[in-house]
Design an enzyme around this catalytic site. Sequence first.
Site, PDB file in Angstrom:
ATOM      1  CE  LYS A   1      -3.563   2.672   0.703  1.00  0.00           C
ATOM      2  NZ  LYS A   1      -4.464   2.930  -0.432  1.00  0.00           N
TER       3      LYS A   1
ATOM      4  CB  CYS B   1       1.068  12.067  -4.715  1.00  0.00           C
ATOM      5  SG  CYS B   1       1.282  10.364  -4.215  1.00  0.00           S
TER       6      CYS B   1
ATOM      7  CG  ASN C   1      -9.259   3.645  -5.899  1.00  0.00           C
ATOM      8  OD1 ASN C   1      -8.583   4.216  -5.042  1.00  0.00           O
ATOM      9  ND2 ASN C   1      -8.751   3.292  -7.069  1.00  0.00           N
TER      10      ASN C   1
ATOM     11  N   GLY D   1      -3.588  -2.338 -15.946  1.00  0.00           N
ATOM     12  CA  GLY D   1      -4.794  -1.563 -16.265  1.00  0.00           C
ATOM     13  C   GLY D   1      -5.845  -2.498 -16.834  1.00  0.00           C
TER      14      GLY D   1
ATOM     15  N   GLY E   1      -7.366   7.693  -0.626  1.00  0.00           N
ATOM     16  CA  GLY E   1      -6.682   8.812   0.021  1.00  0.00           C
ATOM     17  C   GLY E   1      -5.432   8.401   0.783  1.00  0.00           C
ATOM     18  CG  LEU E   2      -2.104   8.140  -0.967  1.00  0.00           C
ATOM     19  CD1 LEU E   2      -1.123   9.294  -1.181  1.00  0.00           C
ATOM     20  CD2 LEU E   2      -1.566   6.863  -1.592  1.00  0.00           C
TER      21      LEU E   2
END
Lengths: 297, 297
Positions: B37, B121, B61, B237, B64-65
């Site tokens: 993650k 990001c 999705n 993808g 938000g890290l």
Amino acid sequence: MNVTNAAQRNRGTIFVEDASVIDVQSFPGKQFVIRLHAAKCAARATAGSFIHIQCDETIPMRRPLSIMRVDVTEGWIEVLFKTVGEGLRALGNKKIGDAVSVIGPIGHGFVPSSERPRTLLIGGGVGIPPMVFLAETLHEDNFDWHPLVIMGSEIPFPFDMTTSAIPTPWLADEISGSMPLLESWGIPSRLASLQGYDGCFRGYVTDLARKWLMSLSKSELAEVELFSCGPTPMLKAVASLAREFDLACQVSLEEFMACAVGGCAGCAVRVTSSDGVAMKRVCVDGPVFDAATVFAE
Amino acid sequence: MRLDSPIVLLSGCVGFGEEYTRIEGFSNRDAGAIVLKGTTLEPRLGNPPHRVYETPMGMLNAIGLQNPGVDKVVDEILPGLDFTETRFMANVCGSTIEDYAAVTRRFDDSPIDAIEINISCPNIKEGGVSFGNYPEMSAKVVAACRAQTSKPIIAKLSPNQTDIRENARLCIEAGADALAVINTVMGMAIDAESRKPIIGNVRGGLSGPAIKPIALLKVHQAYEVAGPNNIPVIGQGGISNAADAIEFIIAGASTVGVGTALFYDPLVCTKINDGIADYLKRHNFASVSDLVGTLQY
């Protein structure tokens, strides 16, 4: 105690099973009860746990559905759902013998405490299934539980209502509609709706619950715990009721879900505890949470 | 770096490497590598619900890290991983170039096998635009991380830009050892009844089969730059099965990333591995590397 130990098992293995449909029942309001042969899932499921089901091969994303009943010996599980979109509509169209892929059982279930044997189970709409599962678990347990089940629905209930023979002195006699299955287990159940259905309490489940709570003595209240599943506004009201009577309360939450095994954190909700604020995954950290940690005052 | 399988499990889909191992029949050994993650310098709670939403043949999705911060990941999570089963890669995120460098430096002093830089990001010093949408900004991030580690660095390229070739070229010049192509495609979903966005963060990343044709083209374009430099491309993808994986390899991918497909079928890795092996045998290729970039036109 069996019930409390069983609820802890779900940190264990999750199974991927090709389940087969063995029964389909439809009810008004596009509600369906489907029984699936999924032996591994059935063997490990606990009240409050759920399956992640593939509704159809053409719809790859799965749907989380609470488990309503299991039969470990026969190896089946039963789920209740209302069709809201394309996915569950496809599932509702399944016929006996059809195969569906199931992942489960998933999640921490309800954990009743022998210190609070007066268990009040409140289920709303498609939040009814885990309440039935919990009631059956308490019924089969060798401990002397005293459950009361209150269910609410604004569409016809997904069962053929029966008149209860179990007396509830705290409530007018004419409010005697109950769920046959619970009645057969000797568990009192009462139904609430704003729709004015015969035999049902006209009002919210929390209004009906309050009537019962107010009939209890202080020592009886100290033995009460609330368990609930249903729409978020209802759960908030149940959490508020628990606070009003200073009662322990466990709620089962729902959130859009992708993986359902803790990998994506897509289903996280805000939880506040003595450790501070955290985002917890409904799938594996829940779906059952202490109501006080998810619904602030 | 040699991988035992051409499959890479993608960041954000498999938590911190152990979540899927609870599933019967799943093994980390079935993947050549697992990308953990996305990790930031400080802990992050992530976005409010809803974080995921199903769309036609895909999903949005915006997690938000959510992560516990790099110190906790290195000190508490990495020691629990079994590095004999597969390769584990970190995914480094930041709001500033300095953040990226600091997180990379921390992972450099850890058992992690490689470091993927999530350059998609938002850059808080440039009004929140994504580093990854601008080749020069992407290259600056890669160069800053390169200076902090001798471990292999993978630049994860965004599809949300005019020409991915220029971005690939600059990232390779800045010291990237491999390219991951593509990250999610930005999108949104609206609830017409409430006229509100469905995703809590308003916008989210689209993944799943819906983006496969976009990803195939981007992989092929990135390969045109990376291939002559002997820089491997991780193609990703919408890969859901072996046929998809083979198409990406033909387009120029040395390895294939699997993410959303795990949500459909947690046991998909063995099926993809078997399908690739069968294809290689039928077409007389000795290994995956012989098939890479063999697109005929």
